[in-house]
Design a protein around this motif. Structure first.
Motif, PDB file in Angstrom:
ATOM      1  N   GLY A  89       0.775  -1.243   0.000  1.00 20.08           N
ATOM      2  CA  GLY A  89       0.000   0.000   0.000  1.00 20.08           C
ATOM      3  C   GLY A  89       0.803   1.288   0.000  1.00 20.08           C
ATOM      4  O   GLY A  89       0.247   2.369   0.197  1.00 20.08           O
ATOM      5  N   PHE A  90       2.117   1.222  -0.224  1.00 22.58           N
ATOM      6  CA  PHE A  90       2.933   2.447  -0.274  1.00 22.58           C
ATOM      7  C   PHE A  90       3.039   2.965  -1.712  1.00 22.58           C
ATOM      8  O   PHE A  90       2.878   2.211  -2.669  1.00 22.58           O
ATOM      9  N   LYS A  91       3.349   4.257  -1.821  1.00 27.39           N
ATOM     10  CA  LYS A  91       3.761   4.814  -3.115  1.00 27.39           C
ATOM     11  C   LYS A  91       5.272   4.675  -3.207  1.00 27.39           C
ATOM     12  O   LYS A  91       5.957   4.731  -2.170  1.00 27.39           O
ATOM     13  N   VAL A  92       5.797   4.575  -4.420  1.00 29.33           N
ATOM     14  CA  VAL A  92       7.250   4.422  -4.565  1.00 29.33           C
ATOM     15  C   VAL A  92       7.790   5.460  -5.547  1.00 29.33           C
ATOM     16  O   VAL A  92       7.196   5.709  -6.613  1.00 29.33           O
ATOM     17  N   LYS A  93       8.892   6.068  -5.191  1.00 33.16           N
ATOM     18  CA  LYS A  93       9.583   7.014  -6.087  1.00 33.16           C
ATOM     19  C   LYS A  93      10.981   6.491  -6.365  1.00 33.16           C
ATOM     20  O   LYS A  93      11.708   6.100  -5.423  1.00 33.16           O
ATOM     21  N   GLY A  94      11.366   6.508  -7.607  1.00 33.33           N
ATOM     22  CA  GLY A  94      12.715   6.103  -7.989  1.00 33.33           C
ATOM     23  C   GLY A  94      13.597   7.346  -8.105  1.00 33.33           C
ATOM     24  O   GLY A  94      13.196   8.348  -8.705  1.00 33.33           O
ATOM     25  N   ILE A  95      14.757   7.290  -7.516  1.00 33.95           N
ATOM     26  CA  ILE A  95      15.683   8.434  -7.534  1.00 33.95           C
ATOM     27  C   ILE A  95      16.854   8.060  -8.449  1.00 33.95           C
ATOM     28  O   ILE A  95      17.518   7.040  -8.207  1.00 33.95           O
TER      29      ILE A  95
END
Ligand code: F6P
Length: 326
Positions: free
Chosen positions: A34-40
């Protein structure tokens, strides 16, 4: 502690085969929970320069079997400064990133430790380096693939070494650590591993010459750890030319070949398990820890125990190599 909603993931330092499998596991396990994910992108550099994108399940499709890292990687000087880390923190806030998963080696996790301390951010590290030099984990992601690559290369060098009856000095990576040299030597049946732990105690080259060319052997292969203590392959070969000019010596430096290629099953499985464990750790409120594997089990290792410690080699391995090279 505020609830975590969005998790950022980055790869930093030297790339290692299996990093993509780790990115995939972090992303999918986070979305599953249920998390959002951001790629750096480009490690800490992307955090400082604001190169941050949303990652979806499909963003990480079809990447597992590729070496390298889809998020790219870098060694970032700005992040070593307080201003750089402040800028990185501002960008994290801008993108609503509440927690970070950092995939990298000793230097990358040291940066993570500092960042977490200064800005009170939950950070979980995943050991990604071919060097296998992080304490608290039996294996790092990429090590097994690099070891297999070394074995593949040395097998080929063996063909020409024995045909020409030559002594080959082969340099492998590993920074200050000897895992690639020692286990690479055992896996490829090399006659010696010239490693810092031993180079300072005995003259391994003289031992090799005396024992290796004695009896039945007409060719020899020595793997040399790249550490300055060993003198590297060039240093060892120079000595052979001066002190043992009767031998026909050649040098091969395997270099960045060792960092590439499709990850082995072992690295893919390790990366998948560690990626999933990193999300578990964040859900359990863990912070400032690295995921490790201990006897096939996933464990949490405080950063303070994982980084900047010398992971000692097992002397049994040295003994095995010594006995089998007669
Ligand atoms: O830490 C991984 C590693 O491949 C080491 O084994 C090696 O010494 C170093 O990185 C090489 O770094 P670079 O790619 O910056 O030359």
């Amino acid at each position: 502690m505020a609830a975590i909603k969005t998790i950022g993931v980055l790869t930093s330092g030297g790339d290692a085969p299996g990093m993509n499998a780790a990115i995939r596991a972090v992303t999918r396990s986070a979305i599953f929970n249920g998390f959002k994910v951001k790629g750096i992108y480009r490690g800490y550099k992307g955090l400082v320069d604001d190169e941050i994108v949303d990652l979806q399940t499909q963003s990480v499709s079809g990447i597992m079997h590729h070496g390298g890292t889809i998020l790219k990687t870098a060694r970032c000087k700005e992040f070593m400064t307080v201003e750089g880390r402040k800028q990185a923190y501002e960008n994290m806030k801008k993108h609503d990133i509440d927690a970070l998963v950092v995939i990298g080696g000793d230097g990358s996790l040291s940066g993570a430790q500092q960042f977490a301390k200064e800005f009170d951010i939950p950070i979980v590290g995943i050991p990604g380096t071919i060097d296998n030099d992080l304490s608290g984990t039996d294996h790092t992601i990429g090590y097994d693939t690099a070891l297999n690559t070394i074995m593949w290369c040395v097998d080929r060098i063996r063909d020409t070494a024995s045909s020409h009856e030559r002594l080959f000095i082969i340099e492998v990576m590993g920074r200050e650590s000897s895992f690639l040299a020692l286990n690479g030597a055992i896996a490829s049946g090399a006659e010696a591993a010239i490693i810092p732990e031993m180079a300072s105690k005995v003259d391994q080259l003289s031992e090799l010459i005396q024992s290796g060319f004695r009896k039945s052997k007409n060719s020899s292969i020595a793997l040399v750890a790249e550490s300055p203590v060993t003198g590297g392959a060039m240093g060892v070969a120079e000595r052979v030319k001066k002190e043992f000019p009767q031998y026909n010596v050649r040098v091969t430096i395997l270099g960045h070949l060792q960092r590439g290629g499709s990850p082995t099953a072992q690295d893919r499985i390790l990366a998948s398990r560690m990626g999933a464990a990193a999300i578990d750790a964040l859900m359990e409120g863990q912070r400032n820890i690295m995921i490790g594997d201990d006897d096939e089990k996933m464990i949490y290792v405080p950063f303070s125990k994982a980084i900047r410690h010398t992971k000692t080699i097992d002397t049994e391995l040295l003994d095995v190599l010594h006995r089998l090279s007669i």
